[in-house]
Motif scaffolding. Structure first.
Motif, PDB file in Angstrom:
ATOM      1  N   SER A  58     -31.299 -36.407 -30.118  1.00  0.00           N
ATOM      2  CA  SER A  58     -30.472 -35.852 -31.187  1.00  0.00           C
ATOM      3  C   SER A  58     -30.929 -34.438 -31.538  1.00  0.00           C
ATOM      4  CB  SER A  58     -30.543 -36.752 -32.432  1.00  0.00           C
ATOM      5  OG  SER A  58     -29.786 -36.214 -33.490  1.00  0.00           O
ATOM      6  N   ALA A  59     -32.246 -34.236 -31.613  1.00  0.00           N
ATOM      7  CA  ALA A  59     -32.772 -32.905 -31.914  1.00  0.00           C
ATOM      8  C   ALA A  59     -32.389 -31.900 -30.829  1.00  0.00           C
ATOM      9  CB  ALA A  59     -34.292 -32.973 -32.058  1.00  0.00           C
ATOM     10  N   ALA A  60     -32.454 -32.346 -29.568  1.00  0.00           N
ATOM     11  CA  ALA A  60     -32.103 -31.457 -28.458  1.00  0.00           C
ATOM     12  C   ALA A  60     -30.616 -31.106 -28.498  1.00  0.00           C
ATOM     13  CB  ALA A  60     -32.465 -32.109 -27.130  1.00  0.00           C
ATOM     14  N   TYR A  61     -29.785 -32.084 -28.818  1.00  0.00           N
ATOM     15  CA  TYR A  61     -28.357 -31.804 -28.942  1.00  0.00           C
ATOM     16  C   TYR A  61     -28.090 -30.835 -30.095  1.00  0.00           C
ATOM     17  CZ  TYR A  61     -26.639 -35.406 -25.666  1.00  0.00           C
ATOM     18  OH  TYR A  61     -26.331 -36.135 -24.540  1.00  0.00           O
ATOM     19  N   CYS A  62     -28.799 -31.027 -31.193  1.00  0.00           N
ATOM     20  CA  CYS A  62     -28.624 -30.136 -32.340  1.00  0.00           C
ATOM     21  C   CYS A  62     -28.952 -28.699 -31.962  1.00  0.00           C
ATOM     22  CB  CYS A  62     -29.502 -30.590 -33.511  1.00  0.00           C
ATOM     23  SG  CYS A  62     -28.592 -31.453 -34.813  1.00  0.00           S
ATOM     24  N   ASP A  73     -26.430 -39.941 -31.617  1.00  0.00           N
ATOM     25  CA  ASP A  73     -27.814 -40.373 -31.379  1.00  0.00           C
ATOM     26  C   ASP A  73     -28.550 -40.643 -32.685  1.00  0.00           C
ATOM     27  OD1 ASP A  73     -27.677 -40.462 -28.658  1.00  0.00           O
ATOM     28  OD2 ASP A  73     -28.795 -38.616 -28.294  1.00  0.00           O
ATOM     29  N   ALA A  74     -28.264 -39.854 -33.708  1.00  0.00           N
ATOM     30  CA  ALA A  74     -28.894 -40.090 -35.007  1.00  0.00           C
ATOM     31  C   ALA A  74     -28.447 -41.434 -35.572  1.00  0.00           C
ATOM     32  CB  ALA A  74     -28.542 -38.960 -35.967  1.00  0.00           C
ATOM     33  N   ASN A  75     -27.157 -41.733 -35.420  1.00  0.00           N
ATOM     34  CA  ASN A  75     -26.657 -43.021 -35.897  1.00  0.00           C
ATOM     35  C   ASN A  75     -27.319 -44.180 -35.163  1.00  0.00           C
ATOM     36  OD1 ASN A  75     -24.942 -41.717 -37.665  1.00  0.00           O
ATOM     37  ND2 ASN A  75     -23.144 -41.874 -36.349  1.00  0.00           N
ATOM     38  N   LYS A  76     -27.514 -44.000 -33.862  1.00  0.00           N
ATOM     39  CA  LYS A  76     -28.181 -45.040 -33.071  1.00  0.00           C
ATOM     40  C   LYS A  76     -29.633 -45.199 -33.514  1.00  0.00           C
ATOM     41  CE  LYS A  76     -28.349 -48.031 -29.672  1.00  0.00           C
ATOM     42  NZ  LYS A  76     -27.538 -49.282 -29.693  1.00  0.00           N
ATOM     43  N   TYR A  88     -32.670 -40.581 -40.786  1.00  0.00           N
ATOM     44  CA  TYR A  88     -31.749 -40.032 -41.769  1.00  0.00           C
ATOM     45  C   TYR A  88     -31.820 -38.506 -41.797  1.00  0.00           C
ATOM     46  CZ  TYR A  88     -31.513 -44.886 -43.051  1.00  0.00           C
ATOM     47  OH  TYR A  88     -31.332 -46.243 -43.000  1.00  0.00           O
ATOM     48  N   SER A  89     -32.997 -37.983 -41.495  1.00  0.00           N
ATOM     49  CA  SER A  89     -33.125 -36.533 -41.357  1.00  0.00           C
ATOM     50  C   SER A  89     -32.282 -36.036 -40.189  1.00  0.00           C
ATOM     51  CB  SER A  89     -34.596 -36.161 -41.154  1.00  0.00           C
ATOM     52  OG  SER A  89     -34.747 -34.783 -40.908  1.00  0.00           O
ATOM     53  N   ARG A  90     -32.299 -36.793 -39.079  1.00  0.00           N
ATOM     54  CA  ARG A  90     -31.471 -36.435 -37.922  1.00  0.00           C
ATOM     55  C   ARG A  90     -29.986 -36.508 -38.288  1.00  0.00           C
ATOM     56  NH1 ARG A  90     -35.386 -33.968 -35.193  1.00  0.00           N
ATOM     57  NH2 ARG A  90     -36.728 -35.333 -33.968  1.00  0.00           N
ATOM     58  N   GLN A  91     -29.607 -37.559 -39.012  1.00  0.00           N
ATOM     59  CA  GLN A  91     -28.216 -37.675 -39.435  1.00  0.00           C
ATOM     60  C   GLN A  91     -27.811 -36.482 -40.296  1.00  0.00           C
ATOM     61  OE1 GLN A  91     -27.842 -41.472 -41.458  1.00  0.00           O
ATOM     62  NE2 GLN A  91     -26.738 -42.357 -39.728  1.00  0.00           N
TER      63      GLN A  91
END
Length: 222
Positions: A58-62, A73-76, A88-91
């Protein structure tokens, strides 16, 4: 779990999910986000229930501004580990990037419900408070605004840095999360950029009287 990687067919190697993750982390830190995504994806194929791997991807996609994929990915991550604050930080980061500031606020608040002292979620919530990603209240948001690339290209001192992938990655992170500035204070290129852009936007450097916490929306992979 191991996966056979065929580089030299005469000497195939076996790599574990952890080894894939470490390679992904290294690629991410070097600003090679697409490569990082590939490594994390390989790791996920071996360990599909590992929440850290989805968080890292998720961080890489961001960092590529692929916020839809980052959010998935954050939801997963949250689905697999609902009591892990970083999910939740990723979300919040992905929703913030998509422009859903209300959704981002809710995600950060859920993280704070789990850990009221979590700096990432606290700062993320502050950034979303203005309804414009925090840019109105955050001077760093103005400095690293949409026109930052043009300003860098116009600067003879800064323009050569655009050929360095890790530098480009850091600027993208600063655009999405201006409060992440403290992560890069030791990088001379970022400090050069900050000083130059402050001169363009403000005419002088602000006083360094605030200890800014770690970036809320782009915490580095674990």
């Amino acid at each position: 779990y191991q996966r056979r990687v065929h580089g030299d067919i005469s000497n195939p190697t076996l790599m574990s999910a952890e080894e894939f993750k470490q390679k992904g982390n290294a690629a991410f830190q070097a600003g090679k986000n697409e490569e990082a995504v590939n490594w994390f994806t390989s790791a996920i194929e071996l360990a599909p229930d590992n929440h850290v791997l989805y968080s890292n991807r998720s961080a890489a996609y961001c960092s590529q501004q692929l916020y839809g994929k980052a959010l998935a990915d954050a939801n997963k991550t949250v689905e697999l580990k609902p009591d892990w604050v970083k999910g939740y930080s990723r979300q919040g980061a992905a929703l913030h990037g998509k422009g859903d500031y209300e959704g981002a606020r809710k995600a950060y608040q859920r993280g704070l419900d789990l850990d009221p002292s979590n700096d990432a979620c606290k700062k993320g919530l502050e950034e979303c408070g203005g309804g414009m990603g925090g840019m109105g209240a955050n001077p760093f948001g103005q400095i690293f605004g949409p026109d930052v690339w043009a300003k860098i290209q116009m600067s003879p001192k800064l323009a050569p840095y655009l050929n360095e992938p890790d530098y480009v990655n850091m600027i993208k992170m600063l655009q999405a999360n201006p409060q992440s500035m403290n992560m890069f204070l030791k990088d001379k290129r970022i400090m050069d950029t900050f000083a130059t852009l402050c001169g363009i936007n403000m005419g002088s450097m602000p006083e360094d009287d605030e200890d800014m916490p770690q970036a809320p929306s782009k915490p580095p992979p674990k």
